[in-house]
Design an enzyme around this catalytic site. Structure first.
Site, PDB file in Angstrom:
ATOM      1  N   SER A  78      34.773  31.304  36.036  1.00 33.20           N
ATOM      2  CA  SER A  78      36.182  31.624  36.266  1.00 33.20           C
ATOM      3  C   SER A  78      37.142  30.547  35.778  1.00 33.20           C
ATOM      4  O   SER A  78      38.285  30.835  35.471  1.00 33.20           O
ATOM      5  CB  SER A  78      36.422  31.878  37.749  1.00 33.20           C
ATOM      6  OG  SER A  78      36.066  30.735  38.511  1.00 33.20           O
ATOM      7  N   HIS A  91      34.659  38.109  36.700  1.00 30.14           N
ATOM      8  CA  HIS A  91      35.459  38.021  35.466  1.00 30.14           C
ATOM      9  C   HIS A  91      34.785  38.696  34.269  1.00 30.14           C
ATOM     10  O   HIS A  91      35.257  38.567  33.150  1.00 30.14           O
ATOM     11  CB  HIS A  91      35.785  36.549  35.163  1.00 30.14           C
ATOM     12  CG  HIS A  91      36.594  35.943  36.256  1.00 30.14           C
ATOM     13  ND1 HIS A  91      37.964  36.075  36.337  1.00 30.14           N
ATOM     14  CD2 HIS A  91      36.219  35.242  37.369  1.00 30.14           C
ATOM     15  CE1 HIS A  91      38.406  35.474  37.433  1.00 30.14           C
ATOM     16  NE2 HIS A  91      37.365  34.951  38.075  1.00 30.14           N
ATOM     17  N   LYS A  93      40.299  41.787  39.762  1.00 30.79           N
ATOM     18  CA  LYS A  93      40.657  41.114  38.495  1.00 30.79           C
ATOM     19  C   LYS A  93      41.009  42.190  37.445  1.00 30.79           C
ATOM     20  O   LYS A  93      42.069  42.770  37.532  1.00 30.79           O
ATOM     21  CB  LYS A  93      39.500  40.233  38.013  1.00 30.79           C
ATOM     22  CG  LYS A  93      38.822  39.420  39.113  1.00 30.79           C
ATOM     23  CD  LYS A  93      39.652  38.290  39.642  1.00 30.79           C
ATOM     24  CE  LYS A  93      38.844  37.476  40.647  1.00 30.79           C
ATOM     25  NZ  LYS A  93      39.650  36.703  41.553  1.00 30.79           N
TER      26      LYS A  93
HETATM   27  C1  LIG Z   1      33.888  34.085  40.362  1.00 33.06           C
HETATM   28  C2  LIG Z   1      34.638  34.673  41.520  1.00 33.06           C
HETATM   29  N1  LIG Z   1      33.944  35.236  42.509  1.00 33.06           N
HETATM   30  C3  LIG Z   1      34.565  35.798  43.566  1.00 33.06           C
HETATM   31  C4  LIG Z   1      35.929  35.778  43.670  1.00 33.06           C
HETATM   32  C5  LIG Z   1      36.589  36.373  44.872  1.00 33.06           C
HETATM   33  O1  LIG Z   1      37.069  37.643  44.588  1.00 33.06           O
HETATM   34  P1  LIG Z   1      38.295  38.261  45.399  1.00 33.06           P
HETATM   35  O2  LIG Z   1      39.530  37.675  44.832  1.00 33.06           O
HETATM   36  O3  LIG Z   1      38.157  39.727  45.193  1.00 33.06           O
HETATM   37  O4  LIG Z   1      38.109  37.870  46.824  1.00 33.06           O
HETATM   38  C6  LIG Z   1      36.702  35.223  42.646  1.00 33.06           C
HETATM   39  C7  LIG Z   1      38.172  35.220  42.730  1.00 33.06           C
HETATM   40  O5  LIG Z   1      38.850  34.259  42.723  1.00 33.06           O
HETATM   41  C8  LIG Z   1      36.032  34.638  41.543  1.00 33.06           C
HETATM   42  O6  LIG Z   1      36.724  34.049  40.563  1.00 33.06           O
END
Ligand SMILES: Cc1ncc(COP(=O)(O)O)c(C=O)c1O
Length: 421
Positions: free
Chosen positions: A192, A220, A251
């Site tokens: 990310s 992502h 996202k």
């Molecule tokens: C790699 C990753 N996993 C999980 C999440 C968490 O997802 P959510 O925003 O739906 O809680 C994010 C979001 O920031 C992320 O970048």
């Protein structure tokens, strides 16, 4: 029980010194975080402090958060089901739209079943401790997202961090723990903050060889990679090798809600064991319906992905041409490495003053000394948008390169207050 004495000063608020001290010390070290007030819809442009600026730091990669069909699906669901789910999914909250979404999601991911959580964070927080516990070992990439790290911590399993995207280091660590009860390898597919891609084929091979489960977080990758946009796992043909396909609707799909896709027994098991699913209210039906519509659009309109990748290429080439290092990024996430925290925030303010909004990212979100501007274009930006952003980045490059004032730790080009976002 009778309360016998009430302090004379009972109306004086109690103060806990550590609160103010912590905030002050974060201010002094340039790490204080605060919200920025944004107005209007998060499209290719957004209004910040009353000015319309280009939005180049959102995860709304395909522009679906403001798509008319997605909004209409949410409206219809509100009219039909109301606003809230009114209960946890196992009590009164499992309203009709969930079944449709989970069926279509499982088919898209090439797996038997899928399970939707209230957020991606909660999907990770509930799934990892459900699969592992004391006596088990989790093998976690060094740059994994906080939600994966927190899931690992909650599990009480041994957490073995392997070097970022390094299958050889992982193999050494797997081989050294042949006696543990269960093994789980956990990685993001598209990282990310760096935009690089996990070596999923190697990880799947090692999972087979060492009898480990493999979990890939496609937060992502979903909507962007693979022939139908199902993610990097689809692109690499690993649907049956990645035991736990995790992702989120928040996202590229422009909505909200995390998910796990896998075989039927995995999903049935998680319904019994994932505490972040069991002990929380279900998502509002409008959100679930919006996710379903966004999924259908992402799956059937590859031209959106094509438009995004065109913008990514133009921006990537332009930034590199101006002299910015983008590290190992191979995706829509373009990290412009600045290094120093204050310099990164100064750069962010400079861009904003010139009509481009890219948030600065500092520790603990990224490792110390690697503060950056995380630049993410959208499918809905035009070539002109990208070119005008590049123009501002070119000016920023000039300022970052300009000589430092004597005795100053900072570039003369930036006059920054001691702190501020
Ligand atoms: C790699 C990753 N996993 C999980 C999440 C968490 O997802 P959510 O925003 O739906 O809680 C994010 C979001 O920031 C992320 O970048």
């Amino acid at each position: 029980m009778q309360v016998t004495s009430v302090s004379q000063n009972s109306t004086t608020p109690r103060t806990h010194a550590f609160l103010g001290e912590t905030v002050q010390s974060l201010k002094e070290s340039g790490l204080l975080r605060s919200f920025r007030d944004l107005q209007g819809a998060p499209g290719p442009r957004i209004v910040v402090s009353g000015r319309s600026v280009l939005l180049l730091c959102s995860n709304n990669y395909l522009g679906l958060a403001t798509d008319e069909r997605v909004k209409q699906a949410a409206r219809v669901a509100i009219d039909t089901y109301g606003c809230g789910a009114t209960g946890s999914r196992l009590i009164s909250g499992n309203l009709e739209p969930y079944a449709t979404l989970e069926r279509e999601l499982a088919a898209w991911k090439g797996r038997e079943a899928a399970l939707v959580f209230p957020s991606g964070y909660q999907a990770n927080l509930g799934t990892i401790p459900a699969l592992t516990g004391p006596g088990d070992a989790i093998f976690s990439d060094a740059l994994n997202h906080a939600s994966l790290i927190d899931g690992c911590r909650l599990s009480h399993a041994e957490v073995v961090v392997y070097n970022h995207c390094d299958p050889q280091d992982l193999e050494r660590k797997l081989a050294a723990r042949s006696n543990v009860r269960r093994k789980l390898i956990v990685t993001e597919s598209v990282f990310s903050m760096d935009g690089d891609l996990a070596p999923l084929k190697d990880l799947a091979f090692l999972a087979d060889r060492y009898g480990a489960m493999l979990m890939a977080d496609e937060a992502h990758g979903t909507g962007l990679f693979g022939a139908t946009g199902a993610g990097l796992v689809e692109e690499l043909g690993l649907q049956q090798k990645v035991d736990v396909q995790m992702g989120t609707f928040s996202k590229a799909l422009g909505s909200l809600g995390g998910y796990i896709a896998g075989d039927r027994n995995l999903i049935r098991y998680l319904v019994q064991k994932a505490r972040s699913l069991i002990f929380t209210t279900g998502l509002p039906p409008a959100v679930v319906a919006a996710s379903t519509e966004a999924l259908r659009i992402a799956r059937t309109e590859p031209e959106r992905r094509a438009a995004l990748w065109r913008n990514v290429r133009r921006l990537r080439e332009g930034l590199a041409g101006v002299g910015f290092s983008l590290g190992p990024s191979e995706s829509q996430i373009l990290p412009v490495l600045i290094g120093d925290d204050r310099r990164a925030m100064s750069a962010c303010r400079f861009l904003l003053r010139h009509g481009v909004f890219v948030q600065g990212i500092r520790p603990p979100t990224v490792p110390l000394g690697t503060a950056r501007l995380r630049v993410t274009p959208m499918a809905t930006h035009t070539e002109e948008d990208i070119d005008s952003a590049l123009n501002v980045f070119r000016q920023l490059r000039g300022l970052l390169d300009s000589p430092k004032r004597k005795g100053s730790r900072r570039s003369s080009a930036f006059s920054v207050p001691a702190y501020s976002e």
